[in-house]
Design an enzyme around this catalytic site. Structure first.
Site: not given
Ligand SMILES: Cc1ncc(COP(=O)(O)O)c(C=O)c1O
Length: 294
Positions: A33, A118, A147
């Site tokens: 994700f 990520d 986050k």
């Molecule tokens: C691993 C990862 N990357 C990207 C995102 C996306 O982040 P945002 O919700 O701040 O756009 C998330 C959100 O849950 C995530 O867990």
């Protein structure tokens, strides 16, 4: 470092950066994700999120998470980058097998591809480290965070290291609110607080405490507790995570059910042992009420 306002925007920046290598293909992981904008969605494997919005930008291919042989089989000199999460949070808190990140590092280096980690969910203390990848001895080419950096305030960042840091030049990318003074001040305050209050250590200790406490319930409704730092997945013996989630919410506990049989627990880094004891008690009673426990 490119500052953005969310995790998905940090990943959009990463995606654009990979295009500047002159190669187009990206390898992502099954179960991944990476966010909801079109570029980040193209790197996200879940069909339910992707399909309504196709066609997505790509050439993106997916390999099984943690499978070094499958990765090696498709990682050649056409690949711009490999993107990986150290723990797949949205996929039910699935940690990468030990040594996987180091293997990705070695394989990408050999193919001349970028290694992109990520750490939007895992980084900045959530898993007990600033960066899980770095703590595990790996230096990626791209790291994305969000986050935890804002602790509730919208901020994200795409970090590029080594030669990858030279790919963006002035004008390559931009965002009106990216790097705004309030966001930057919040990010700095968060980093200072984590450091001053020793919250990386606390995340590790309290995460282990959570696993011990939930495991000690010996509730037959719980199959496994996994994860790292204060990002834990409680795997249930039956696919009733949504009902458990709702019952816990009624009692004032915010968890999340990323899968039918998994609860994701990501409490604040300042959570106490007493909080976790009370949570475990509530979980025990909910599982017993729902007929999945003793
Ligand atoms: C691993 C990862 N990357 C990207 C995102 C996306 O982040 P945002 O919700 O701040 O756009 C998330 C959100 O849950 C995530 O867990």
């Amino acid at each position: 470092m490119f500052f953005a306002n969310s995790g998905t925007e940090a990943n959009e920046a990463g995606f654009k950066l990979t295009r500047l290598t002159g190669r187009k293909r990206i390898i992502a992981m099954a179960g991944s994700f990476h966010g909801r904008t079109l570029g980040a969605l193209a790197l996200t494997s879940k069909l339910a999120y992707r399909q309504p919005f196709e066609p997505l930008p790509g050439d993106v291919i997916f390999v099984p998470y943690g499978n070094v042989a499958a990765l090696a089989a498709v990682l050649d000199e056409t690949v711009a980058a490999v993107i990986v999460e150290p723990v797949q949070g949205e996929n039910g808190v699935v940690p990468a097998p030990p040594g996987f990140l180091a293997d990705v590092r070695a394989l990408t280096a050999k193919a001349g591809a970028l290694m992109w980690v990520d750490e939007v969910q895992t980084g900045i203390g959530r898993c007990g480290e600033w960066f899980v990848s770095v703590a595990d001895g790996v230096t990626p080419d791209i790291v994305t965070v969000a986050k935890g950096l804002g602790n509730g305030f919208p901020i994200g960042a795409c970090l590029a290291l080594g030669p990858a840091a030279g790919l963006f030049t002035p004008g390559s990318h931009g965002s009106t609110f990216g790097g705004n003074p309030v966001g930057a001040a919040v990010g700095l305050a968060v980093l200072q607080t984590i450091e001053q209050e020793d919250l990386l250590v606390r995340s590790r200790e309290l995460g282990d405490y959570l696993t011990q406490t939930v495991t000690a319930l010996d509730n037959p409704g719980i199959a496994e507790v996994r994860g790292r730092g204060l990002l834990r997945g409680i795997v249930l013996a039956q696919p009733i995570a949504a009902a458990v989630n709702d019952a816990l919410l009624d009692k004032g506990w915010i968890v999340n059910a990323p899968h039918d049989d998994v609860l994701r627990i990501a409490p604040p880094l300042v959570v106490t042992e007493e909080d976790l004891d009370a949570f475990a008690k509530a979980l025990d009673s909910v599982l017993n009420q729902l007929g999945s426990g003793a």
